[in-house]
Design a protein around this motif. Structure first.
Motif, mmCIF file in Angstrom:
data_model
loop_
_atom_site.group_PDB
_atom_site.id
_atom_site.type_symbol
_atom_site.label_atom_id
_atom_site.label_comp_id
_atom_site.label_asym_id
_atom_site.label_seq_id
_atom_site.Cartn_x
_atom_site.Cartn_y
_atom_site.Cartn_z
ATOM 1 N N SER A 1 24.259 22.241 34.044
ATOM 2 C CA SER A 1 24.809 23.541 34.394
ATOM 3 C C SER A 1 26.086 23.824 33.610
ATOM 4 C CB SER A 1 25.115 23.574 35.892
ATOM 5 O OG SER A 1 25.773 24.768 36.237
ATOM 6 N N GLY B 1 27.278 31.704 35.129
ATOM 7 C CA GLY B 1 26.903 30.298 35.201
ATOM 8 C C GLY B 1 25.396 30.184 35.045
ATOM 9 N N GLY C 1 28.232 25.760 34.942
ATOM 10 C CA GLY C 1 29.181 26.083 36.009
ATOM 11 C C GLY C 1 29.329 27.585 36.110
ATOM 12 N N SER C 2 30.002 28.040 37.134
ATOM 13 C CA SER C 2 30.202 29.475 37.277
ATOM 14 C C SER C 2 31.679 29.785 37.133
ATOM 15 C CB SER C 2 29.693 29.954 38.640
ATOM 16 O OG SER C 2 30.409 29.312 39.669
#
Length: 187
Positions: free
Chosen positions: A140, A120, A142-143
């Motif tokens: 972002s 991420g 995201g992870s």
């Protein structure tokens, strides 16, 4: 059985409540439309834009091959500072940071990152005005979280296990019902 007048009263009350709710919704919709009017500089709607500060906005962004491409709109020429962030391990490392002066209007900024996409990646933004306003946005990717059902064989393992359990319970119920039809069984 309820009387006709009681049913009529309850029906009238339900219609009155429905009309009142409808009028309230209309007022909210009118407020939303008022916020989308043009501010005179050619922008018709800022809905969906991310505010860096009250004069600078992120209009769109994408991430691929460890590179962010960020479209921004600025009312005036301004300098935007961007810093990469990720889910870092303990210890030392490095991250990308960049400042770019953008002209008034629309611009595209390209920022290469050091982070691995699977962890991420995020990019935070600041301008002189956002620092005065004591806030700033980030974007972002995201992870990638671990599968929460990994202890049960993953998502497919969990659902196949639940399916088997329900099937076996149904089979057990069927057997018990068949035995009940044939009479009492001695223990």
């Amino acid at each position: 059985m309820p009387s006709f007048s009681r049913l009529l009263t309850v029906g009238a009350l339900a219609v009155a409540i429905a009309l009142a709710m409808g009028m309230g919704m209309g007022a909210v919709a009118a407020q939303d439309d008022a916020g989308n009017e043009s501010d005179g500089d050619g922008l018709e709607d800022r809905h969906g834009w991310t505010m860096i500060d009250s004069e600078t906005y992120i209009t769109d962004w994408e991430y691929s091959d460890q590179t962010f491409r960020v479209d921004v709109h600025a009312k005036e020429r301004t300098t935007i500072t961007m810093a990469e962030s990720a889910d870092w391990d303990e210890g030392e490392g490095q991250y990308a940071t960049r400042s770019e002066t953008v002209p008034a209007g629309n611009s595209t900024i390209v920022v290469e990152t050091y982070a691995d996409e699977s962890d991420g990646v995020a990019l935070s933004f600041a301008t002189q005005l956002s620092m005065q306003q004591e806030r700033g946005p980030y974007i972002s990717t995201g992870s990638s979280a671990e599968d929460p059902f990994r202890h049960f064989g993953g998502t497919s393992g969990l659902f196949s296990g639940v399916g088997m359990t329900v099937g076996l319970a149904g089979l057990g119920a069927y057997i018990v019902i068949r035995q009940e039809e044939s009479g009492v069984v001695k223990a």
